[in-house]
Design an enzyme around this catalytic site. Structure first.
Site, short mmCIF file in Angstrom:
data_model
loop_
_atom_site.label_atom_id
_atom_site.label_comp_id
_atom_site.label_asym_id
_atom_site.label_seq_id
_atom_site.Cartn_x
_atom_site.Cartn_y
_atom_site.Cartn_z
CD GLU A 169 -2.47 1.25 2.74
OE1 GLU A 169 -3.38 2.08 2.90
OE2 GLU A 169 -2.11 0.46 3.64
CE LYS A 180 -8.84 1.47 3.13
NZ LYS A 180 -8.01 2.04 4.21
CB CYS A 216 -5.70 -0.28 4.26
SG CYS A 216 -5.45 0.30 5.96
#
Length: 528
Positions: free
Chosen positions: A280, A344, A394
């Site tokens: 990430e 995301k 994440c």
């Protein structure tokens, strides 16, 4: 039972649940004690027999506050050390989070005891149903949900027990765990001379549930391993750069960071990998929306791969405008052309945005990043190189609905990229790995994790960890990952079991309303 004994038993439950979770503190790791969770709630449940509904709520709130404080204290470290949030505000926000989550846990037993005493029925059944319903609620509330530190997190290392997750998700496992704990508590009360009804059928049912879990688990492990062996394989390389959080966005360190990953890619030139995964936000510069590609030499790809031309999936912050940012995963072909951007979907509260801005006015400028990020919308898998994978960024790997959605849209395996440097030397990376295990079992997909500082891993569809890295070390993991297409009951029907518990809980509450109304009616209109 005295107040002192009730409080002591509640505290004991809080401590026992805490140590059943993965525990890691500054280089010291507690052995796997997940088995304790099968008896950890017994002390708390013993107090319910002698407590009012209000006391049940408070005692459960105390217990769950302890296990949330001990397992989630890394929140303070992330906000204070790396987010530069004052310590007192970090502690305050942790206290608010724990209070909300502990209240949700305590709500289940409160309602269960109330329904049992007013509407009637078996307290064992009501307690289990309401606990699962409250656990399900935590997946969506507060701030979009935070299903961390649920009882199932303790069971990741026990493969036969967790296989039922492909039927009912983690909620089926939690149901059995609560049932067993409450059954043991009733057995102890029976030995103390208390009146407990239907203990023999309860014993048979408790034993039956455990036997079913073990048999189903062993059979499914064998079946799934056969599917794994027969599947087409993709060679995946996971890069762990071990870049400190202090360096990640330091402009003077940008070239050093890129060269760290470039060297790792160059070391793969003779491995014939199909997919290279960076963690990430590994790329140290913002990527504008109008950029269509970058020099493949920057990715370490130029002229180094001959037999197989790999796809690269790299974490980066992308910009939609000067003020709008996404936490993204970018897919590059071997020529450096951008094939797809994944943004995301489930943002991190206080990491990427501030929830409840009006109520938390004092925290408006206290996100770990300097800006609020935009939310992505597209959960479809990334199709490239002849295979399809579901991207997760994440802590998206702790939310079952995200992995389920991308699998239903055709993902053959799951790829999680994350940056655990925020957490420091705490239990959080170990806990997240445990939570991610269930996504693999629920969907029967390999789940590969590329993390900045660890723990990078390849999780098999059985929940077993094929290979993993250490913490705070540079590492490259290369593994053959199966392309699977099976659809589990849980993938097809979702949280049917949890919704069933919610429906039964609502039925119980409706029964209470009816009983209360009937009592008032009879009082107002007595029979002649």
């Amino acid at each position: 039972m005295s107040i002192f004994h009730k409080v002591a038993l509640s505290v004991l439950t809080g401590v026992l649940v805490s140590v059943s979770f993965p525990v890691y503190i500054h280089g010291w790791q507690l052995p796997n004690l997940g088995w304790i969770a099968w008896v950890a709630l017994v002390p708390l449940f013993l107090t319910y027999r002698y407590s009012s509904p209000r006391a049940v709520f408070l005692l459960t709130f105390l217990s769950s506050s302890i296990w949330y404080l001990t397992s989630c204290f890394w929140v303070v470290h992330a906000m204070n050390v790396y987010g530069q949030v004052p310590l007192w505000i970090s502690l305050l926000l942790l206290a608010l989070m724990v209070a909300m989550l502990a209240s949700l846990v305590a709500l289940g037993p409160l309602l269960a005891i109330g329904v049992t005493r007013v509407f009637g029925g078996e307290s064992l059944v009501w307690m289990t149903v309401f606990w699962v319903a409250a656990d399900f609620l935590r997946n969506y509330f507060p701030a979009g949900g935070f299903p961390w530190s649920g009882l199932s997190m303790s069971q990741a290392g026990y493969l036969p027990f967790i296989q039922i997750s492909d039927l009912a998700g983690t909620y089926g496992l939690v149901f059995v765990m609560i049932w067993f704990n409450y059954f043991l508590a009733e057995g102890i009360l029976k030995l103390r001379g208390e009146s407990i009804t239907r203990l023999v059928p309860k014993t048979i049912l408790a034993a039956g549930l455990i036997i079913f879990m073990l048999i189903y688990g062993q059979v499914r492990i064998g079946d799934v391993r056969k599917e794994m062996n027969d599947s087409l394989k993709v060679s995946v390389a996971l890069l762990q750069g071990n870049i400190s959080q202090e360096e990640k966005w330091d402009p003077d360190k940008a070239l050093k960071i890129v060269n760290t990953y470039k060297r790792a890619v160059l070391g793969l030139s003779e491995t014939n990998v199909d997919l290279i995964v960076w963690p990430e936000s590994a790329f140290p510069w913002y990527v504008r929306s109008d950029i269509t590609g970058i020099n493949p030499a920057t990715l370490g790809l130029s002229g180094n791969f001959e037999d197989v031309l790999p796809i690269t999936f790299m974490g980066a912050v992308t910009t939609a405008s000067e003020e709008n940012y996404y936490n993204s995963g970018i897919v590059f072909n071997s020529d450096g052309d951008i094939m797809r951007r994944y943004h995301k979907i489930h943002l991190t509260p206080f990491g990427e945005y501030v929830p409840y801005r009006k109520a938390l006015f004092f925290a408006r400028n206290l996100t770990l990043s300097s800006v609020d990020f935009l939310k992505g919308e597209d959960a479809s898998p990334i199709v490239a190189g002849g295979f399809a994978f579901g991207p997760l960024i994440c802590y998206e790997d702790i939310f079952p609905e995200l992995s389920r959605a991308t699998v239903n849209l055709g993902a053959e395996f799951l790829v999680n990229i994350t940056n655990n440097a925020w957490f420091g030397e705490t239990s959080a990376p170990y806990q997240q790995l445990a939570l991610a295990t269930f996504r693999a079992v629920e969907t029967r997909r390999y789940l590969v994790r590329a993390t900045n500082t660890g723990i990078s891993a390849v999780i098999e569809p059985t929940g077993g960890v094929l290979v993993k890295s250490g913490m705070y070390e540079s590492a490259t993991i290369v593994a053959a990952v199966g392309r699977l297409s099976m659809k589990t009951l849980y993938a097809r029907l979702g949280d049917w079991f949890a919704w069933g518990c919610v429906a039964y809980a609502v039925f119980g509450l409706a029964g209470v309303v009816f009983k209360v109304a009937e009592k008032k009616w009879r009082k107002k209109w007595p029979k002649n």
